[in-house]
Design a protein around this motif. Structure first.
Motif, PDB file in Angstrom:
ATOM      1  N   TYR A   1       0.993  -0.753  -0.288  1.00 28.97           N
ATOM      2  CA  TYR A   1      -0.166   0.172  -0.258  1.00 28.97           C
ATOM      3  C   TYR A   1       1.112   1.399  -0.552  1.00 28.97           C
ATOM      4  O   TYR A   1       1.885   0.959   0.529  1.00 28.97           O
ATOM      5  CB  TYR A   1      -0.983   0.500   1.036  1.00 28.97           C
ATOM      6  N   LEU A   2       0.238   2.503  -0.545  1.00 31.62           N
ATOM      7  CA  LEU A   2       0.815   3.677   0.200  1.00 31.62           C
ATOM      8  C   LEU A   2      -0.171   4.468   1.409  1.00 31.62           C
ATOM      9  O   LEU A   2      -0.949   4.362   0.741  1.00 31.62           O
ATOM     10  CB  LEU A   2       0.507   4.503  -1.555  1.00 31.62           C
TER      11      LEU A   2
ATOM     12  N   MET B   1       2.634  15.183  -0.164  1.00 23.78           N
ATOM     13  CA  MET B   1       2.954  15.581   1.000  1.00 23.78           C
ATOM     14  C   MET B   1       3.438  14.384   1.061  1.00 23.78           C
ATOM     15  O   MET B   1       3.956  13.415   0.329  1.00 23.78           O
ATOM     16  CB  MET B   1       1.816  15.167   1.405  1.00 23.78           C
ATOM     17  N   ARG B   2       4.118  14.348   2.380  1.00 23.59           N
ATOM     18  CA  ARG B   2       4.959  12.974   2.813  1.00 23.59           C
ATOM     19  C   ARG B   2       4.358  11.548   2.924  1.00 23.59           C
ATOM     20  O   ARG B   2       2.955  11.528   2.937  1.00 23.59           O
ATOM     21  CB  ARG B   2       5.373  12.761   4.607  1.00 23.59           C
ATOM     22  N   ALA B   3       5.301  10.620   2.791  1.00 26.45           N
ATOM     23  CA  ALA B   3       4.801   9.365   2.170  1.00 26.45           C
ATOM     24  C   ALA B   3       5.264   8.367   2.163  1.00 26.45           C
ATOM     25  O   ALA B   3       6.241   8.063   2.381  1.00 26.45           O
ATOM     26  CB  ALA B   3       3.525   9.412   0.520  1.00 26.45           C
ATOM     27  N   GLY B   4       4.645   7.203   1.885  1.00 25.75           N
ATOM     28  CA  GLY B   4       5.835   5.837   2.100  1.00 25.75           C
ATOM     29  C   GLY B   4       4.897   4.511   1.641  1.00 25.75           C
ATOM     30  O   GLY B   4       3.391   4.258   1.938  1.00 25.75           O
ATOM     31  N   THR B   5       5.817   3.372   0.386  1.00 26.45           N
ATOM     32  CA  THR B   5       4.892   2.777   0.275  1.00 26.45           C
ATOM     33  C   THR B   5       5.503   1.225   1.760  1.00 26.45           C
ATOM     34  O   THR B   5       6.683   1.533   2.033  1.00 26.45           O
ATOM     35  CB  THR B   5       5.017   1.713  -0.909  1.00 26.45           C
ATOM     36  N   ALA B   6       4.500   0.362   1.893  1.00 27.04           N
ATOM     37  CA  ALA B   6       4.941  -0.139   2.241  1.00 27.04           C
ATOM     38  C   ALA B   6       4.446  -1.858   1.943  1.00 27.04           C
ATOM     39  O   ALA B   6       3.310  -1.694   1.505  1.00 27.04           O
ATOM     40  CB  ALA B   6       5.096  -0.292   4.205  1.00 27.04           C
TER      41      ALA B   6
END
Length: 172
Positions: free
Chosen positions: A6-7, A128-133
């Motif tokens: 997901y992001l 905006m700040r984000a991440g994929t995991a």
């Protein structure tokens, strides 16, 4: 069996997908790009350093990657999000797939993401700040890493994307 990923955006919005490219998690600033072609140029463009780029065109990867369509010597993005990753590539200059290119360069990608909804959200809320995991990491746990990641405003990224020595473009 399909793996999940997901992001996660810093405002708490989650966009599910499936991983491709390198395995793992990544952090950056979520932005979108509206190009219909040129994904390899986007990936290697130094102006995208530290960013997770969302491509708005629905299918990406259909012409593969090659050594001629790069903007710099490295992949610069922190992550890459697409609606549909093409399973095959067909271009006479192609030397490999987008999946393999990202994996070789250590870049996490997501496919199967509702990029239209994501782009509309980013257009309204802003980058905006984000991440994929990967799916094994819960969004609650991952949010702490995102919030600890520095904002792009005020960061000096030029030293990481500039050449160490000047060079003559005509001679290159």
């Amino acid at each position: 069996m399909t793996r999940s990923a997901y992001l996660l955006l810093e405002d708490g919005r989650v966009f599910p997908g499936e991983p491709f490219g390198a395995s793992g998690a990544t952090l950056g600033e979520a932005v979108f790009n509206t190009s219909m072609t040129g994904y390899q140029e986007v990936l290697t463009d130094p102006s995208y350093a530290g960013q997770i780029v969302v491509m708005t065109y629905p299918m990406i990867g259909n012409y593969g990657v090659n050594s001629e369509d790069v903007e710099s010597g490295n992949v610069q993005v922190a992550g890459f999000i697409v609606r549909e990753l093409s399973g095959e590539f067909s271009n006479w200059r192609a030397r490999g797939s987008l999946h393999d290119y990202l994996a070789t360069n250590g870049i996490v990608g997501l496919t199967g993401v509702d990029t239209r909804a994501l782009t509309r959200h980013l257009r309204s809320a802003g980058a905006m700040r984000a991440g994929t995991a990967p799916g094994e990491i819960t969004p609650d746990d991952f949010m702490q890493r995102i919030l600890a990641h520095p904002r792009m405003e005020g960061l000096d990224l030029t030293c990481g994307v500039s050449t160490p020595q000047p060079y003559d473009v005509a001679a290159a």
